[in-house]
Enzyme design. Structure first.
Site, PDB file in Angstrom:
ATOM      1  CB  THR A 110       0.068 -28.867  94.963  1.00 22.40           C
ATOM      2  OG1 THR A 110       0.799 -27.961  95.735  1.00 22.40           O
ATOM      3  CG2 THR A 110      -1.378 -28.401  95.189  1.00 22.40           C
ATOM      4  CE  LYS A 185      -0.478 -24.867  97.687  1.00 23.92           C
ATOM      5  NZ  LYS A 185       0.632 -25.548  96.930  1.00 23.92           N
ATOM      6  CE  LYS A 253      -0.947 -29.097  90.006  1.00 25.14           C
ATOM      7  NZ  LYS A 253      -0.565 -29.374  91.370  1.00 25.14           N
TER       8      LYS A 253
END
Length: 300
Positions: A110, A185, A253
């Site tokens: 990611t 995502k 994050k």
């Protein structure tokens, strides 16, 4: 005990593949590739993990990403962030330096859409395809081979990679050109952030009201309030249990990537920005490694 759970695999011609990054996600993903019959070479920054992986699944380990990628049709990768990704892809020991023309790099990290586009362009210069392919489903999805994968990149390369990647996926879907997987995502993480905060407030409210929240969740879980988060995390949130995989540090994050992209494209994300700060509160409580459902801790 195996780090992956048994599952049936589609009959796919065996390919030489590599997997870079054997963390909580990458290790079982690479294991499913091996169990599906592919010839897997692994690389991990900590060589001991790579040695342990080969002891369980066979295959071989390599001392650098370049050597892992050499001769492979597809190189899969799952590392921590943009900088980690660049470190294993670029440079004289990076994967691109070892990849043959016509091969495909599939990145499950990611990361930002920008780094996906950057590496896609660098790969094309070498005659290699780069697919950004972040995953959803957490550690359990990786172990069960049931991840949802969102992809960006060339359609023909995607069609080659998909049958192989189905060894660890329940869905492997092309969302558009380079960067589209990472942007999808981000949408996923925005949805999760709002859902978990709403569920946290609901459970905390119900407990203050003196309700039997296990019973409440069973009832409302049959109606319009139902969600994956309620089904899979509601009861454990009531029980104050937060050891179920995807950590608060990782979520922050990811939300940082979301908020940076929103600053670039002008999207307004007031709830997401607020929940990101709530996760900072959880970190301050000592919950960096608690799972994302620990948002409720700051309400108690």
């Amino acid at each position: 005990m195996s780090s992956i759970n048994a599952r049936p695999y589609e009959s796919v011609p065996a390919r030489p593949v590599a997997f870079i990054g054997l963390g909580v996600m990458g290790l079982p993903m690479a294991g499913h590739l091996a169990r599906a019959g592919h010839a897997v070479t692994v690389y991990n920054r900590s060589a001991a993990k790579a040695t342990a992986w080969t002891g369980e699944f066979g295959g071989r380990s390599a001392p650098t990403p370049r050597e892992a990628a050499a001769g492979c049709d597809i190189v899969f990768c799952c590392v921590g962030n943009d900088d980690d990704l660049r470190s294993v892809v670029l440079g004289p020991d990076g994967a691109l330096a070892g990849m043959k023309r016509g091969s495909i790099f599939v990145d499950h990290t990611t990361a930002s859409a920008d780094v996906a586009r950057e590496l896609h362009a660098k790969a094309l210069e070498l005659g290699v395809q780069f697919i950004d392919a972040p995953v959803s489903g957490g550690q359990a999805g990786a172990q069960n081979g049931q991840l949802t994968v969102m992809c960006g990149g060339d359609a023909a390369a995607f069609d080659v990679a998909r049958p192989v990647a189905m060894a660890f996926s329940r869905a492997f879907t092309r969302m558009g050109e380079s960067g589209a997987g990472q942007l999808t995502k981000m949408v996923n993480q925005i949805c999760i952030a709002g859902l978990v905060q709403g569920l946290s407030e609901a459970i905390a409210f119900g407990q203050r009201a003196g309700l039997d929240m296990q019973q409440v969740l069973e009832v409302i879980g049959k109606g319009a309030a139902q969600s994956w988060q309620m089904d899979n995390r509601g009861k454990t949130m009531v029980q104050d249990q937060f050891e179920f995989g995807f950590a608060v540090d990782w979520m922050r994050k990811d939300l940082g990537l979301v908020l940076e992209e929103a600053r670039r494209n002008g999207a307004r994300l007031p709830v997401t920005a607020l929940v990101d700060q709530f996760y900072a509160d959880v970190q301050a409580l000592g919950g960096k490694r608690w799972d994302t459902s620990s948002l409720i801790k700051r309400l108690r």
